[in-house]
Design a protein around this motif. Structure first.
Motif, short mmCIF file in Angstrom:
data_model
loop_
_atom_site.label_atom_id
_atom_site.label_comp_id
_atom_site.label_asym_id
_atom_site.label_seq_id
_atom_site.Cartn_x
_atom_site.Cartn_y
_atom_site.Cartn_z
N HIS A 62 0.86 -1.39 -0.01
CA HIS A 62 0.05 0.21 0.24
C HIS A 62 0.89 1.39 -0.09
CE1 HIS A 62 -3.63 2.50 1.78
NE2 HIS A 62 -3.34 2.63 0.66
N VAL A 63 0.72 2.08 -0.95
CA VAL A 63 1.30 3.23 -1.05
C VAL A 63 0.38 4.39 -1.23
CG1 VAL A 63 2.99 4.67 -2.52
CG2 VAL A 63 3.56 2.17 -2.26
N ASN A 64 0.70 5.18 -0.35
CA ASN A 64 -0.41 6.33 -0.28
C ASN A 64 0.55 7.75 -0.21
OD1 ASN A 64 -2.48 8.21 0.13
ND2 ASN A 64 -3.32 7.21 1.76
N ILE A 65 0.45 8.45 -1.23
CA ILE A 65 1.01 9.89 -1.34
C ILE A 65 0.24 10.93 -1.56
CG2 ILE A 65 3.35 8.72 -1.82
CD1 ILE A 65 3.00 9.54 -4.76
N ASP A 66 0.69 12.14 -1.66
CA ASP A 66 -0.42 13.24 -1.76
C ASP A 66 -1.38 13.11 -2.72
OD1 ASP A 66 -1.12 15.92 -1.18
OD2 ASP A 66 -0.42 16.44 -3.44
N TRP A 67 -1.00 12.51 -4.03
CA TRP A 67 -2.25 12.54 -5.17
C TRP A 67 -2.44 10.90 -5.52
CZ3 TRP A 67 -0.36 9.94 -9.43
CH2 TRP A 67 1.07 10.03 -9.76
N LEU A 68 -1.62 10.12 -5.00
CA LEU A 68 -1.89 8.62 -5.53
C LEU A 68 -2.26 7.69 -4.46
CD1 LEU A 68 -1.80 6.61 -7.79
CD2 LEU A 68 0.72 6.49 -7.30
N ASP A 69 -3.23 7.00 -4.32
CA ASP A 69 -3.49 5.86 -3.39
C ASP A 69 -3.38 4.74 -4.14
OD1 ASP A 69 -4.16 4.07 -1.53
OD2 ASP A 69 -5.94 5.17 -0.57
N SER A 70 -2.21 3.88 -3.87
CA SER A 70 -2.17 2.46 -5.00
C SER A 70 -1.70 1.08 -3.95
CB SER A 70 -0.70 2.94 -5.69
OG SER A 70 -0.64 1.62 -6.75
N LYS A 71 -2.59 0.16 -4.39
CA LYS A 71 -2.22 -0.87 -3.82
C LYS A 71 -1.74 -1.91 -4.97
CE LYS A 71 -6.16 -0.76 -0.53
NZ LYS A 71 -7.02 -1.12 -0.05
N HIS A 72 -0.69 -2.63 -4.50
CA HIS A 72 0.43 -3.31 -5.46
C HIS A 72 0.18 -4.80 -4.93
CE1 HIS A 72 1.86 0.45 -6.15
NE2 HIS A 72 3.00 0.52 -5.36
N SER A 73 -0.22 -5.68 -6.06
CA SER A 73 -0.39 -6.99 -5.82
C SER A 73 1.19 -7.67 -5.92
CB SER A 73 -1.23 -7.62 -6.97
OG SER A 73 -2.50 -7.27 -6.99
N PHE A 74 2.03 -7.17 -6.46
CA PHE A 74 3.36 -7.70 -6.76
C PHE A 74 4.16 -6.43 -6.43
CE2 PHE A 74 0.93 -10.01 -9.83
CZ PHE A 74 0.72 -11.25 -9.20
N SER A 75 5.41 -6.92 -6.08
CA SER A 75 6.46 -5.74 -5.76
C SER A 75 6.51 -4.69 -6.64
CB SER A 75 7.79 -6.54 -5.54
OG SER A 75 7.82 -7.33 -4.35
N PHE A 76 6.60 -3.45 -6.54
CA PHE A 76 6.61 -2.39 -7.30
C PHE A 76 7.07 -1.11 -6.51
CE2 PHE A 76 4.66 1.15 -10.00
CZ PHE A 76 5.13 0.68 -10.86
N GLY A 77 8.09 -0.39 -7.53
CA GLY A 77 8.44 0.93 -6.88
C GLY A 77 9.00 0.77 -5.54
N SER A 78 8.57 1.44 -4.53
CA SER A 78 9.19 1.46 -3.13
C SER A 78 8.77 0.24 -2.39
CB SER A 78 8.58 2.80 -2.31
OG SER A 78 7.44 2.83 -2.27
N TRP A 79 7.64 -0.22 -2.89
CA TRP A 79 7.19 -1.50 -1.87
C TRP A 79 7.83 -2.83 -2.57
CZ3 TRP A 79 3.76 -5.73 -3.06
CH2 TRP A 79 3.56 -6.70 -1.54
N TYR A 80 8.56 -3.59 -1.47
CA TYR A 80 9.11 -4.83 -2.17
C TYR A 80 8.83 -6.08 -1.17
CZ TYR A 80 12.73 -8.40 -3.31
OH TYR A 80 13.52 -9.33 -3.62
N ASP A 81 8.40 -7.11 -1.75
CA ASP A 81 8.22 -8.34 -0.77
C ASP A 81 8.88 -9.64 -1.60
OD1 ASP A 81 7.29 -10.68 0.45
OD2 ASP A 81 5.59 -9.50 1.18
N PRO A 82 9.79 -10.12 -1.58
CA PRO A 82 10.37 -11.41 -2.37
C PRO A 82 9.22 -12.55 -2.47
CG PRO A 82 11.26 -11.25 -0.25
CD PRO A 82 10.60 -10.01 -0.12
N ASN A 83 8.08 -12.45 -1.55
CA ASN A 83 7.26 -13.57 -1.93
C ASN A 83 5.93 -13.09 -2.92
OD1 ASN A 83 8.04 -15.31 0.30
ND2 ASN A 83 7.28 -13.57 1.93
N TYR A 84 6.13 -11.89 -3.38
CA TYR A 84 5.23 -11.54 -4.24
C TYR A 84 5.80 -10.56 -5.31
CZ TYR A 84 1.87 -12.61 -0.77
OH TYR A 84 1.25 -13.31 0.41
N MET A 85 6.49 -11.43 -6.35
CA MET A 85 7.27 -10.94 -7.46
C MET A 85 6.49 -11.07 -8.86
SD MET A 85 9.72 -9.58 -6.05
CE MET A 85 10.67 -9.06 -7.58
N GLY A 86 5.37 -11.51 -8.84
CA GLY A 86 4.31 -11.66 -10.13
C GLY A 86 4.07 -13.09 -10.20
N VAL A 87 3.37 -13.31 -10.84
CA VAL A 87 2.88 -15.14 -11.27
C VAL A 87 2.95 -15.16 -12.66
CG1 VAL A 87 0.86 -16.58 -11.37
CG2 VAL A 87 1.26 -14.82 -9.39
#
Length: 230
Positions: free
Chosen positions: A13-38
């Motif tokens: 979950h990335v929430n900045i001034d103009w963007l509220d975004s939920k990432h199913s897979f690692s993206f940008g500043s959010w990284y989880d090695p368990n979720y790199m795509g399918v």
């Protein structure tokens, strides 16, 4: 039924001034090695973009980039000369190939809700191209709509042996999931569904290899990715 459930709360979950975004897979500043795509599916970002804001000009290459607008209208401009608007109920496919620059801006006075989807192509360094179609599954519920794929039955052509299908299923109705490739990945946009013994809520996803049936516990909207072996 053997299945992997990807719960909504496990998304980044990335929430900045103009963007509220939920990432199913690692993206940008959010990284989880368990979720790199399918398989070849690399990104599903659930974005809410504030009024008069958006993604300024930036570059991509060698990626099939799909945008599904759920609410509002996003304005597109790219280095291929394409410029226009994508309202709710329409899809955009940008095959980045050797490279393309683009911007996606919410020029309206209300928020925009969209999904951004990235799929690895099976051909690298191809000529970039742009496609846009109208397909609102709410207008024709209880059936699959083939949004993108390698075959002529798809509304848009994608450089990968994968199909992207969309549906709205009304409460009490059901749809079959019968893969043509190696893996099913169903992402639930809204509502609640049941697949075998598994119950999914909005934002959840499920990966499985068997044929199955989706039953709608309430009016639901989803995307089904029919994916090749990674």
């Amino acid at each position: 039924m053997n299945a992997f459930i990807h719960r909504s709360e496990k998304r980044g979950h990335v929430n900045i001034d103009w963007l509220d975004s939920k990432h199913s897979f690692s993206f940008g500043s959010w990284y989880d090695p368990n979720y790199m795509g399918v398989s070849v599916l690399r990104v599903i970002n659930d974005d809410r973009i504030a009024a008069q804001n958006g993604f300024g000009t930036h570059a991509h290459d060698n990626m099939e980039i799909l945008t599904c607008v759920l609410d509002g209208t996003i304005s597109h401009r790219d280095s291929m000369g394409n410029e226009g608007h994508i309202p709710a109920g329409e899809w955009q496919l940008m095959s980045a190939g050797t490279g393309v620059k683009h911007s996606e801006i919410n020029n309206s006075d209300v928020p925009v809700h969209l999904l951004q989807i990235w799929i690895h192509p099976d051909v690298r360094n191809a000529e970039p191209n742009y496609q846009q179609v109208k397909c609102d599954p709410q207008e024709q519920p209880n059936q699959w709509h083939v949004i993108a794929g390698p075959n002529p039955n798809a509304l848009m052509h994608i450089r990968q042996q994968a199909e992207v299908k969309s549906a709205v299923i009304e409460k009490g109705q059901a749809l079959p999931v019968e893969m043509t490739q190696a893996l099913n990945y169903v992402h639930l946009i809204s509502g609640s569904i049941q697949i075998a013994e598994h119950i999914l809520s909005a934002g959840d996803a499920i990966a499985f290899e068997d044929a199955a049936q989706i039953e709608a516990l309430e009016d639901s909207q989803m995307i089904w990715f029919d994916l090749p072996k990674a």
